[in-house]
Design a protein around this motif. Structure first.
Motif, PDB file in Angstrom:
ATOM      1  N   ASP A 117      34.974   1.519  62.728  1.00 44.25           N
ATOM      2  CA  ASP A 117      36.185   0.735  62.312  1.00 44.25           C
ATOM      3  C   ASP A 117      36.284   0.718  60.958  1.00 44.25           C
ATOM      4  OD1 ASP A 117      36.080  -0.436  65.642  1.00 44.25           O
ATOM      5  OD2 ASP A 117      34.070  -1.506  65.421  1.00 44.25           O
ATOM      6  N   ALA A 404      36.737  -7.076  57.400  1.00 43.24           N
ATOM      7  CA  ALA A 404      37.149  -7.730  58.831  1.00 43.24           C
ATOM      8  C   ALA A 404      38.094  -7.517  57.785  1.00 43.24           C
ATOM      9  CB  ALA A 404      37.215  -9.107  59.257  1.00 43.24           C
ATOM     10  N   ASP A 405      38.056  -8.104  56.219  1.00 39.22           N
ATOM     11  CA  ASP A 405      40.090  -8.403  55.347  1.00 39.22           C
ATOM     12  C   ASP A 405      39.955  -6.633  56.092  1.00 39.22           C
ATOM     13  OD1 ASP A 405      39.217 -10.861  55.793  1.00 39.22           O
ATOM     14  OD2 ASP A 405      38.543 -10.751  53.658  1.00 39.22           O
ATOM     15  N   ALA A 408      41.768  -5.641  59.084  1.00 46.04           N
ATOM     16  CA  ALA A 408      42.882  -6.863  59.687  1.00 46.04           C
ATOM     17  C   ALA A 408      43.964  -6.146  58.609  1.00 46.04           C
ATOM     18  CB  ALA A 408      42.725  -8.053  58.660  1.00 46.04           C
ATOM     19  N   ARG A 409      44.351  -5.494  57.069  1.00 39.01           N
ATOM     20  CA  ARG A 409      45.320  -4.819  56.505  1.00 39.01           C
ATOM     21  C   ARG A 409      45.605  -4.038  56.769  1.00 39.01           C
ATOM     22  NH1 ARG A 409      44.915  -5.117  49.464  1.00 39.01           N
ATOM     23  NH2 ARG A 409      46.706  -3.854  49.150  1.00 39.01           N
ATOM     24  N   ALA A 411      45.962  -3.037  60.096  1.00 37.51           N
ATOM     25  CA  ALA A 411      46.225  -3.124  61.060  1.00 37.51           C
ATOM     26  C   ALA A 411      47.694  -3.471  60.421  1.00 37.51           C
ATOM     27  CB  ALA A 411      45.603  -4.385  61.671  1.00 37.51           C
ATOM     28  N   ALA A 412      48.192  -4.126  59.630  1.00 37.11           N
ATOM     29  CA  ALA A 412      49.060  -5.215  59.217  1.00 37.11           C
ATOM     30  C   ALA A 412      49.944  -4.226  58.619  1.00 37.11           C
ATOM     31  CB  ALA A 412      49.467  -6.590  58.088  1.00 37.11           C
TER      32      ALA A 412
END
Length: 414
Positions: A117, A404-405, A408-409, A411-412
């Motif tokens: 990931d 995790a950040d 998420a970045r 994915a955005a």
């Protein structure tokens, strides 16, 4: 947090190579304890890892291995263009490992992108990391900018060594370029954050400070009495940055009036500057070097000392400082780099002296040796500070949040 699949990359990770190896072992262990799946990708010398952490070896020519550094490989050892590049760079006095490891790691991950990931680069910052970051979210840890090491090495090098030293540090140009393209960078202290902004041109808002930690169960006080006159230091003996010259000059001053001896966790090069200084100061009977000891043996050594010393000219953090504090060993450290940030104000958990000043260092050590109540107070305060601030579990949790950040970045952005 959902369990994450983490590829932790480090171009050399054996703990006795220094703090980066300790970081890999301890962080990977605590991430695994939190439920994340961690696989370390490392070049030689390979890490010592705990149960539950995977290892993928990324072989190299291992040109700097002991006891045969700067060796000439046999032709049968060359299997790729990266091998040729590694040897050619060494022949021109450059240090190839950050670049060549990054290229090999990119190749090793190319067919395994679905297995992870996030990727975590432990201060390699080679061009191959940009190839990996194109495909997967990436976090990079920079313990401190190696520009500081270069400045100190150049200042200590004679004129005939200036060009080879500059060649050795040629990888810094690459590291600066790669670091500026990293979206998520961890560093270990506010001091290192400041230096990365100044020397690497990074933006303060792109840097997250997460310190390193210590295992308070391993590094702890022992019941056995401390050895009279024993001083312990952990330092690469021939690296100017670590201040061993200053320490030995201080010990020579102390030896004129008291019986002291120093144990240095490190090993000098045969015929190198440290051995020559020992001859000049007539200190061979007062100095002992040890290397390759386990964490338990290191903790026992620290707990046996009346005084621990960190004489460095610069530190981005300092594992030796917090390990000594965890053992409740009274500490003398320099006001260099992040050390005041790590150990606190002068007199709170440690005595602080100016870097490079052997007279101040000798005076502070003598003060501790002559004042048992002060040693007890500093030792107890130091252990409290470490247990309050430098837990590996809290550090792993903060690092996982950074992962995790980054995920998420990405994915955005998609």
């Amino acid at each position: 947090m959902q369990p994450l699949r983490v590829a932790l990359l480090s171009y050399r990770s054996e703990p006795h190579c220094g703090g980066q190896g300790v970081y890999v072992r301890r962080l990977s262990r605590e991430l695994a304890a939190l439920g994340h799946r961690v696989e370390v990708f490392s070049g030689p010398p390979y890490p010592q890892l705990d149960a539950g952490v995977g290892l993928t070896e990324v072989p190299s020519l291992d040109l700097y291995r002991q006891p045969d550094p700067f060796r000439v490989p046999h032709p049968r050892e060359f299997h790729s263009g990266v091998d040729v590049l590694e040897f050619a760079m060494m022949c021109t006095a450059a240090f190839p490992e950050p670049l060549t490891f990054s290229l090999r790691a990119a190749r090793a991950l190319r067919h395994r992108l679905a297995d992870f990931d996030v990727v975590h680069d432990n201060q390699c910052l080679g061009y191959g990391m940009l190839r990996i970051a194109h495909d997967l979210p990436m976090v990079a840890t920079i313990h401190h900018p190696i520009t500081v090491d270069r400045r100190l090495d150049l200042a200590a090098a004679p004129l005939r060594r200036q060009v080879p030293v500059r060649r050795w540090y040629g990888f810094l140009r690459m590291q600066k370029r790669v670091a500026r393209r990293m979206e998520h960078v961890i560093t270990v202290s506010d001091n290192s954050r400041h230096d990365l902004v100044r020397d690497f041109g990074l933006r303060p808002q792109d840097l997250r400070v997460i310190p390193v930690g210590v295992d308070g169960e391993v590094f702890r006080p022992h019941e056995a009495p401390r050895v009279e006159g024993r001083i312990v230091a952990m330092a690469s003996a021939d690296v100017p940055l670590k201040g061993v010259r200053t320490l030995l000059e201080a010990v020579a001053k102390l030896r004129t009036e008291r019986d002291v001896h120093v144990v240095i966790v490190g090993r000098p090069k045969p015929g190198g500057p440290t051995e020559k200084l020992l001859d000049d100061l007539d200190l061979h009977d007062a100095v002992r070097f040890v290397k390759g000891i386990s964490d338990a043996e290191l903790a026992a050594l620290l707990a046996s000392a009346q005084v621990a010393c960190v004489p460095s000219l610069y530190e981005g953090f300092s594992f030796p400082a917090i390990e000594a504090l965890a053992c409740a060993t009274p500490l003398v450290a320099t006001r260099a780099g992040a050390l005041p940030e790590v150990v606190g104000p002068d007199g709170e958990c440690a005595l602080l002296v100016d870097p490079g000043d052997a007279g101040q260092l000798a005076g502070a050590i003598a003060r501790l040796l002559d004042d048992p109540p002060l040693r007890d107070r500093l030792g107890a305060a130091g252990r409290r500070r470490v247990l309050d601030r430098y837990s590996w579990r809290a550090i792993a949790e903060a690092t996982a949040q950074c992962y995790a950040d980054a995920i998420a970045r990405r994915a955005a952005a998609c």
